[in-house]
Design an enzyme around this catalytic site. Sequence first.
Site, PDB file in Angstrom:
ATOM      1  N   LYS A   1       0.839  -1.212   0.000  1.00 34.75           N
ATOM      2  CA  LYS A   1       0.000   0.000   0.000  1.00 34.75           C
ATOM      3  C   LYS A   1       0.876   1.265   0.000  1.00 34.75           C
ATOM      4  O   LYS A   1       0.642   2.179  -0.787  1.00 34.75           O
ATOM      5  CB  LYS A   1      -0.956  -0.015   1.211  1.00 34.75           C
ATOM      6  CG  LYS A   1      -1.919  -1.202   1.168  1.00 34.75           C
ATOM      7  CD  LYS A   1      -2.918  -1.208   2.300  1.00 34.75           C
ATOM      8  CE  LYS A   1      -2.291  -1.464   3.658  1.00 34.75           C
ATOM      9  NZ  LYS A   1      -1.612  -2.775   3.769  1.00 34.75           N
ATOM     10  N   THR A   2       1.884   1.288   0.878  1.00 36.58           N
ATOM     11  CA  THR A   2       2.771   2.457   0.915  1.00 36.58           C
ATOM     12  C   THR A   2       3.517   2.596  -0.410  1.00 36.58           C
ATOM     13  O   THR A   2       3.670   3.702  -0.950  1.00 36.58           O
ATOM     14  CB  THR A   2       3.784   2.314   2.079  1.00 36.58           C
ATOM     15  OG1 THR A   2       3.043   2.050   3.276  1.00 36.58           O
ATOM     16  CG2 THR A   2       4.619   3.546   2.254  1.00 36.58           C
TER      17      THR A   2
ATOM     18  N   ASP B   1      -1.536   6.631   6.271  1.00 35.20           N
ATOM     19  CA  ASP B   1      -1.502   5.202   6.559  1.00 35.20           C
ATOM     20  C   ASP B   1      -2.391   4.948   7.772  1.00 35.20           C
ATOM     21  O   ASP B   1      -2.580   5.855   8.590  1.00 35.20           O
ATOM     22  CB  ASP B   1      -0.050   4.792   6.852  1.00 35.20           C
ATOM     23  CG  ASP B   1       0.172   3.304   6.640  1.00 35.20           C
ATOM     24  OD1 ASP B   1      -0.761   2.609   6.200  1.00 35.20           O
ATOM     25  OD2 ASP B   1       1.297   2.838   6.920  1.00 35.20           O
TER      26      ASP B   1
ATOM     27  N   THR C   1      -5.747  -1.452   6.984  1.00 33.11           N
ATOM     28  CA  THR C   1      -5.781  -2.915   7.059  1.00 33.11           C
ATOM     29  C   THR C   1      -7.179  -3.356   7.483  1.00 33.11           C
ATOM     30  O   THR C   1      -7.462  -4.535   7.536  1.00 33.11           O
ATOM     31  CB  THR C   1      -4.762  -3.412   8.105  1.00 33.11           C
ATOM     32  OG1 THR C   1      -4.924  -2.636   9.287  1.00 33.11           O
ATOM     33  CG2 THR C   1      -3.340  -3.295   7.603  1.00 33.11           C
TER      34      THR C   1
ATOM     35  N   ARG D   1       6.414  -8.181   1.456  1.00 30.47           N
ATOM     36  CA  ARG D   1       7.336  -7.774   2.530  1.00 30.47           C
ATOM     37  C   ARG D   1       7.951  -9.005   3.196  1.00 30.47           C
ATOM     38  O   ARG D   1       9.134  -9.025   3.502  1.00 30.47           O
ATOM     39  CB  ARG D   1       6.637  -6.921   3.580  1.00 30.47           C
ATOM     40  CG  ARG D   1       7.596  -6.637   4.750  1.00 30.47           C
ATOM     41  CD  ARG D   1       7.004  -5.807   5.852  1.00 30.47           C
ATOM     42  NE  ARG D   1       6.728  -4.480   5.398  1.00 30.47           N
ATOM     43  CZ  ARG D   1       5.617  -3.804   5.697  1.00 30.47           C
ATOM     44  NH1 ARG D   1       4.696  -4.351   6.455  1.00 30.47           N
ATOM     45  NH2 ARG D   1       5.441  -2.588   5.252  1.00 30.47           N
TER      46      ARG D   1
HETATM   47  N1  ATP Z   1       3.990  -5.366  -5.979  1.00 26.06           N
HETATM   48  C1  ATP Z   1       5.202  -5.351  -5.445  1.00 26.06           C
HETATM   49  N2  ATP Z   1       6.276  -5.637  -6.190  1.00 26.06           N
HETATM   50  C2  ATP Z   1       7.507  -5.670  -5.619  1.00 26.06           C
HETATM   51  N3  ATP Z   1       7.763  -5.418  -4.316  1.00 26.06           N
HETATM   52  C3  ATP Z   1       6.729  -5.110  -3.545  1.00 26.06           C
HETATM   53  C4  ATP Z   1       5.403  -5.052  -4.056  1.00 26.06           C
HETATM   54  N4  ATP Z   1       4.575  -4.729  -3.061  1.00 26.06           N
HETATM   55  C5  ATP Z   1       5.325  -4.580  -1.963  1.00 26.06           C
HETATM   56  N5  ATP Z   1       6.627  -4.809  -2.249  1.00 26.06           N
HETATM   57  C6  ATP Z   1       7.727  -4.795  -1.293  1.00 26.06           C
HETATM   58  O1  ATP Z   1       7.184  -5.125  -0.021  1.00 26.06           O
HETATM   59  C7  ATP Z   1       7.602  -4.182   0.966  1.00 26.06           C
HETATM   60  C8  ATP Z   1       6.390  -3.765   1.774  1.00 26.06           C
HETATM   61  O2  ATP Z   1       5.538  -2.971   1.004  1.00 26.06           O
HETATM   62  P1  ATP Z   1       4.724  -1.760   1.630  1.00 26.06           P
HETATM   63  O3  ATP Z   1       5.496  -1.117   2.743  1.00 26.06           O
HETATM   64  O4  ATP Z   1       4.297  -0.917   0.502  1.00 26.06           O
HETATM   65  O5  ATP Z   1       3.479  -2.521   2.239  1.00 26.06           O
HETATM   66  P2  ATP Z   1       2.217  -1.929   2.998  1.00 26.06           P
HETATM   67  O6  ATP Z   1       1.030  -2.635   2.445  1.00 26.06           O
HETATM   68  O7  ATP Z   1       2.238  -0.448   2.960  1.00 26.06           O
HETATM   69  O8  ATP Z   1       2.443  -2.426   4.459  1.00 26.06           O
HETATM   70  P3  ATP Z   1       1.908  -1.763   5.834  1.00 26.06           P
HETATM   71  O9  ATP Z   1       0.426  -1.735   5.736  1.00 26.06           O
HETATM   72  O10 ATP Z   1       2.449  -2.731   6.836  1.00 26.06           O
HETATM   73  O11 ATP Z   1       2.568  -0.410   5.898  1.00 26.06           O
HETATM   74  C9  ATP Z   1       8.292  -3.049   0.236  1.00 26.06           C
HETATM   75  O12 ATP Z   1       9.621  -2.965   0.674  1.00 26.06           O
HETATM   76  C10 ATP Z   1       8.337  -3.426  -1.220  1.00 26.06           C
HETATM   77  O13 ATP Z   1       9.670  -3.550  -1.630  1.00 26.06           O
END
Ligand code: ATP
Length: 352
Positions: A68-69, A113, A162, A221
């Site tokens: 998401k981030t 977030d 989430t 992740r």
């Molecule tokens: N589609 C994708 N392709 C490649 N790498 C990804 C992808 N999605 C996420 N990642 C990797 O996974 C890691 C986590 O992603 P991210 O921080 O965006 O998740 P999030 O959903 O925001 O998590 P949270 O809700 O815990 O903050 C990042 O370091 C990124 O490198």
Amino acid sequence: MSLERDLVSPDAEGDEQAIESALRPKRLAEFIGQGRVREQLSLVLESALRRNRPPDHVLMSGSPGLGKTTLAMIIAAELAMPLRLTSGPALERAGDLAAILSTLSEGEVLFIDEIHRMARPAEEMLYLAMEDFRVDIVVGKGPGATAIPLEIAPFTLVGATTRAGLLPAPLRDRFGFVAHMDFYDVPELEQVLRRSARLLGLDLPDAGAHEIARRSRGTPRIANRLLRRVRDFAEVRVDGVITRDVASAALDLYEVDAEGLDRLDRAVLNALLRKFGGGPVGLSTLAVAVGEEPETVEVVAEPFLVRQGLIARTPRGRVATASAWTHLGLAPPPDAFGAAQPVLFDDPPSPA
Ligand SMILES: Nc1ncnc2c1ncn2[C@@H]1O[C@H](COP(=O)(O)OP(=O)(O)OP(=O)(O)O)[C@@H](O)[C@H]1O
């Protein structure tokens, strides 16, 4: 020079956070998986660029670590606009949000977030800001209080949660585009791993990538984190090449089982089966039994266990499925599945 060696400079040594953020894809075309979300989002962005207007506000929901981030950063990059990052818990008072909104530049992307954890007064301020690009600053107290309207620059809000079910309807309805992020399948995670291995300069044959991918709980992740642990093992114990056997031995050592269940997942399953005879049991009771907060069990462990068909959420509480008993090598009690068939909820209430 590989990215990792680049990052392991004296001041960044061992900084896993820095590695994680360096592994984030920067543009939509690099983003792996979530095909439907990617296509829908690219249309929203393309059309906004053509109209030369900020796109509609975007809400992303899904389990932690699904990207998401990363997508929020990509939205700003695709629009060539700056990105401001904050989170729900940081917005305790309306003034915290007003301070951010009043300093946004035109077209800026504001990422909030954990938007479901924002305090109520800030949330109400956000309604007006999202709809009319205006905030009301309240001056004074009691009967003499006056609201002074303040224009703010048109911006795009990107919210991440989430727990979409906890968002009040008036907030949810103000997002023009809602993206539901799902768990990734194994081939997609293999692509994530191959990309990360390339950036980190690691030797990861396909069979090694497959072994890590299938144990990554459908989450990029986690895939990247397991890759780093397997790399440690490969570099210290063998010649650095991450073969299937090396990945498998390393992940066994880190207590990630063949289905990708980690310690918390197994603790939840063990408690549900061994202490509560397979349920139904309420979320809070289950959380106490594993020594975790209910929210951690609900947000971190449960979605994956439900997706794997190991537990079901029912109106009366959590219930183990037949696969859960098989997974832990236990025999279910004779009446285990005699209870009413579980009624599945998409986003159930959290029974105390
Ligand atoms: N589609 C994708 N392709 C490649 N790498 C990804 C992808 N999605 C996420 N990642 C990797 O996974 C890691 C986590 O992603 P991210 O921080 O965006 O998740 P999030 O959903 O925001 O998590 P949270 O809700 O815990 O903050 C990042 O370091 C990124 O490198």
